[in-house]
Structure formats: C-alpha cells, structure tokens
Design an enzyme around this catalytic site. Structure first.
Site, short mmCIF file in Angstrom:
data_model
loop_
_atom_site.label_atom_id
_atom_site.label_comp_id
_atom_site.label_asym_id
_atom_site.label_seq_id
_atom_site.Cartn_x
_atom_site.Cartn_y
_atom_site.Cartn_z
N SER A 93 -74.86 -61.85 13.21
CA SER A 93 -73.83 -61.80 13.97
C SER A 93 -74.08 -60.78 15.05
CB SER A 93 -72.79 -60.99 12.79
OG SER A 93 -71.45 -60.38 13.47
N TYR A 131 -70.66 -54.09 6.80
CA TYR A 131 -71.24 -55.54 7.24
C TYR A 131 -72.22 -55.37 8.36
CZ TYR A 131 -70.24 -59.92 9.42
OH TYR A 131 -70.43 -61.50 9.90
#
Ligand SMILES: NC(=O)c1ccc[n+]([C@@H]2O[C@H](COP(=O)([O-])OP(=O)(O)OC[C@H]3O[C@@H](n4cnc5c(N)ncnc54)[C@H](OP(=O)(O)O)[C@@H]3O)[C@@H](O)[C@H]2O)c1
Length: 225
Positions: A120, A133
């Site tokens: 990501s 995350y």
C-alpha cells in the site's frame, strides 16, 4: 493472459461468483475456501492449486485488512488481525508457494515465475492514525525486498504493488467513527477501481523474462499523499 487461476478467500460464495464470471469468459478458475492466517490452510491452498491445476507460475498475495485509528484508543484485537492477515498470512503463502515458483521458473517456457505482494502507499508513508497498518505494510515491503535478493538469480521475480485509495470493502471493516474519518478524507476524490490494480499486476507479471518490475506505486490522480 490465458492463465488458469485459483481463487482463495474465506467467503466461498464470493469466489464462486467470480469463478463463474471467469469461466463464462472462457477461463478456468478453481475455488479454494481458506483462511490464510491458518498456516495449514494456507499450505493446503497452495497444494490443492498445484495438484489440480498442475503447476504454480504466479502467486498474488492480496488478502489484507486495514483497521485504522489512533494507537491510544485502539482495540488490540484489531492489531492482532492485521498482523495475522497482512504479515503472517502473506508469509505462509509465500513460503508454501516458493518451491513451486522456483521449479516453474526453471521449467517453464516463460523462464520466470512471479510472486506479487500487495502492500500500500501505507507501506511507504506512515501517517498518524494508521500506525499498525503502516507497520504491517512496511513489513511486506521489507520481506519482499529481502526475498527478491534471495531468488531473483533463480528467476523468481518478487514484485511489490503499492496502491493508494481503491473503492473496495476494505474501509468497511473499521469502527464507525474511524469509517467517518476515512470517508471525509476521500470524499472529494475519485478512487481507483479494483481493475486498475489488476491491470498493474497483469502488466508486472507479463514482462519479458529479462525484466523484473520490482515495485509499482499507484495512486488515484487526485490523491496527494
Ligand atoms: N482498498 C484500498 O484502498 C487499498 C489501498 C492499498 C492497499 N490495499 C490492499 O489491497 C489488498 C486487497 O484489499 P481490498 O481493498 O480489495 O479489500 P477487501 O475488499 O476488504 O478485500 C480483501 C480480500 O482479502 C480476503 N481476505 C481477508 N482476510 C482473509 C483471510 N484471513 N484469508 C483469506 N482471505 C482473506 C477477502 O476475502 P474473505 O473476506 O472472503 O476472506 C477479500 O477477498 C489488501 O492487502 C489491502 O491492504 C487496498
């Protein structure tokens, strides 16, 4: 591409519907219901793929969860889930697939095999409210680079794809107050579609054998950070 695909997820109905679409378009799709955080299930998913489709040329490690919010208020169970899926699930699948990818690279006409890990933008840029995350996706980047160095001379290409915002279910698993913040952040932005990321992966794994695309960072045009 003409590849036969094994679709792995926990919700059988979803992957069955996708398999039907692929088969209606003339493809072959194998449905494997598995939870990749369970090592035996991850290993079994790889084994079944090789048993039933005959070989494994490309692994895409896509399963992931994103549970955001400040560290101070976070339910620690959310951290457990992210580490289990984003890190351990990916490692289990990579480890189980590796011998098959190495042998495909050696024996296939393509002369290469591909392992694609989905990270990501959060794997490159840390932000307040996204700490764990970020940590899991940075782990994916670090692991991918180390593994790349180990296997690239044996013609297994390890590629990292780092999307920005994509319109999927991902943010829907967050607590309501966190979802509201995410909605506001992306309210005025046209997000990417899943197909845009599939395109990037498809391009990555179809390069000639002399070309290894190590990393693709792909954001919506309107996403600044
Ligand atoms: N959407 C974004 O904006 C965005 C941005 C950057 C990166 N990403 C990354 O892209 C990847 C895909 O996310 P997405 O946006 O498509 O999210 P999504 O719509 O929530 O899809 C997640 C997928 O992972 C599967 N999955 C989750 N946990 C699993 C488990 N334990 N075992 C097996 N499969 C599991 C889900 O199927 P089941 O629930 O049926 O198991 C589903 O197919 C993730 O790694 C995510 O971090 C997404």
């Amino acid at each position: 591409m003409g590849a036969h695909v094994a679709l792995v997820a926990r919700r059988r109905d979803r992957i069955e519907a996708l398999a039907e679409q692929l088969e209606a378009d003339g493809g072959r799709a194998l449905v494997i219901e598995a939870d990749v955080t369970d090592r035996a299930q991850a290993e079994d998913a790889v084994r079944r793929t090789v048993d039933e489709l005959g070989r494994l040329d490309v692994l895409v490690n896509n399963a992931g969860v994103m549970l955001l919010g400040p560290v101070e208020d976070a339910p620690v169970e959310e951290w457990d889930r992210m580490v289990q899926v984003n890190v351990l699930g990916l490692l289990y699948c990579a480890k189980a697939a590796l011998p098959h990818l190495l042998s495909a690279a050696e024996s296939s006409e393509r002369g290469v095999a591909d392992l694609v890990n989905i990270s990501s933008v959060a794997g490159r840029v840390a932000r307040a409210g996204s700490g764990v995350y970020n940590a899991t996706k940075h782990a994916v980047g670090a692991f991918s680079e180390a593994l790349r160095q180990e296997v690239t001379q044996r013609h297994v290409r390890v590629g990292l794809v780092e999307p920005g915002a994509v319109a999927t279910e991902l943010s829907g698993h967050n607590r309501p107050e966190v979802q509201e913040g995410i909605k506001q952040r992306f309210a005025d932005m046209e997000r990417m579609e899943a197909e845009d990321i599939a395109d990037a992966i498809g391009w990555m794994v179809t390069r000639p054998h002399r070309v290894a695309v190590n990393e693709i960072l792909v954001r919506p045009t309107e996403q600044p950070g």
